[in-house]
Enzyme design. Structure first.
Site, PDB file in Angstrom:
ATOM      1  N   ASP A   8       8.263  -7.034  22.169  1.00 56.83           N
ATOM      2  CA  ASP A   8       8.401  -8.198  23.034  1.00 56.83           C
ATOM      3  C   ASP A   8       9.184  -9.260  22.259  1.00 56.83           C
ATOM      4  OD1 ASP A   8       7.777 -10.195  25.097  1.00 56.83           O
ATOM      5  OD2 ASP A   8       6.394 -10.991  23.588  1.00 56.83           O
ATOM      6  N   ASP A  10       9.538 -13.287  23.205  1.00 53.90           N
ATOM      7  CA  ASP A  10       8.898 -14.603  23.129  1.00 53.90           C
ATOM      8  C   ASP A  10       7.429 -14.481  22.741  1.00 53.90           C
ATOM      9  OD1 ASP A  10      11.005 -16.606  24.326  1.00 53.90           O
ATOM     10  OD2 ASP A  10      11.079 -14.797  25.554  1.00 53.90           O
ATOM     11  N   ASP A 213       2.337 -10.077  23.169  1.00 53.76           N
ATOM     12  CA  ASP A 213       1.417 -11.223  23.142  1.00 53.76           C
ATOM     13  C   ASP A 213       0.936 -11.684  24.499  1.00 53.76           C
ATOM     14  OD1 ASP A 213       4.073 -12.375  23.811  1.00 53.76           O
ATOM     15  OD2 ASP A 213       2.984 -14.269  23.671  1.00 53.76           O
TER      16      ASP A 213
END
Length: 273
Positions: A8, A10, A213
């Site tokens: 991922d 961001d 996240d």
């Protein structure tokens, strides 16, 4: 032994200032050079933006963009695409929603919204990617890849209930951040896209490791052989996947810290910074 690493962007690879740290870049190159691992960036960001980022880094990687709506090869070839069903797009674009959140529409041409929201551009300072001001109700419903709503989390939670009632199984809803609710094609997520890419490469999901996240990483993290959750991850993600290890915070380039340990001292127990 993992052969494909998916990241991922961001809140995971990128630091809070939306830049990729030097240590992280060095570690990614080590994965390719020392272990001949294939890299994939799995992100909600647009492919046009990710191509710019990859070009500036001189880094070779597959791209899973738009939260799984597109997959591109390292040479830029389109391997897979999935768009929001026109019926679902029509409902979202033309219904009245009891929310203060702003609506954003994406397709292959870019990012469209109706009003100036300069603060949303902060996350794209590294690439310069920008929205186009557009009357969203005039967009053809068959030319919509995904739709996002940005705003207060509690407001978005209430909006999600409204959208679920209106859309049913016509779309998939998930939070890509606490302040961003996404309306995606049914069955479309980073996990399903990574599975498509793995099969294309002659691999299985057990051959993959992944880092994330947010709730849009849930399917990816839960389906790979080695999923890792960031210390700064959404509380719901940690609660939903309690069996997965939690590493450090993105502001300390925790992905690089973990991978350096994995490369150099795999026989020792890992401890986050």
């Amino acid at each position: 032994m993992a052969r494909l690493a998916a990241f991922d962007m961001d809140g995971t690879l990128l630091m809070p200032n939306h830049h990729l740290g030097d240590e992280t870049l060095r570690t990614l190159n080590r994965l390719r050079e020392e272990r001949q691992m294939t890299l994939a960036f799995a992100t909600g960001r647009h492919v046009l933006e990710m191509r710019h980022i990859l070009g500036s880094l001189s880094l070779e990687a597959f791209l899973i963009t738009g939260n799984g709506t597109r997959i591109h090869s390292t040479e830029g070839e389109l391997l897979h695409r999935q768009d929001l069903a026109p019926e679902a797009a029509e409902i979202v674009l033309h219904s009245h929603w009891d929310t203060q959140a702003s609506m954003h529409v994406f397709n292959d041409t870019g990012w469209m919204t109706q009003n100036e929201i300069p603060e949303l551009l902060h996350a794209h300072v590294y690439s310069g990617f920008k929205y186009r001001l557009t009357d969203l109700k005039r967009l053809p419903s068959h030319q919509v890849t995904k739709i996002c709503f940005c705003g207060d989390h509690d407001d978005l939670r209430r909006l999600k209930i409204q959208l679920n009632e209106a859309l049913g199984d016509k779309a998939f809803l998930c939070f890509s951040a606490v302040d961003c609710l996404e309306v995606l094609p049914t069955g479309c997520n980073k996990g399903s896209a990574l599975n498509v890419l793995s099969q294309h490469l002659g691999l299985t999901m057990k051959d993959c490791m992944a880092f994330g996240d947010a709730m849009n990483d849930r399917e990816m993290l839960s389906s790979v052989g080695h999923g890792l959750i960031m210390g700064n991850a959404m509380a719901q993600l940690k609660a939903d996947l309690p069996h997965l290890p939690v590493i450090g915070h993105c502001n300390k380039q925790a992905v690089s810290h973990y991978l350096t340990h994995w490369l150099d001292t795999p026989n020792l127990t890992y401890s986050p910074e």
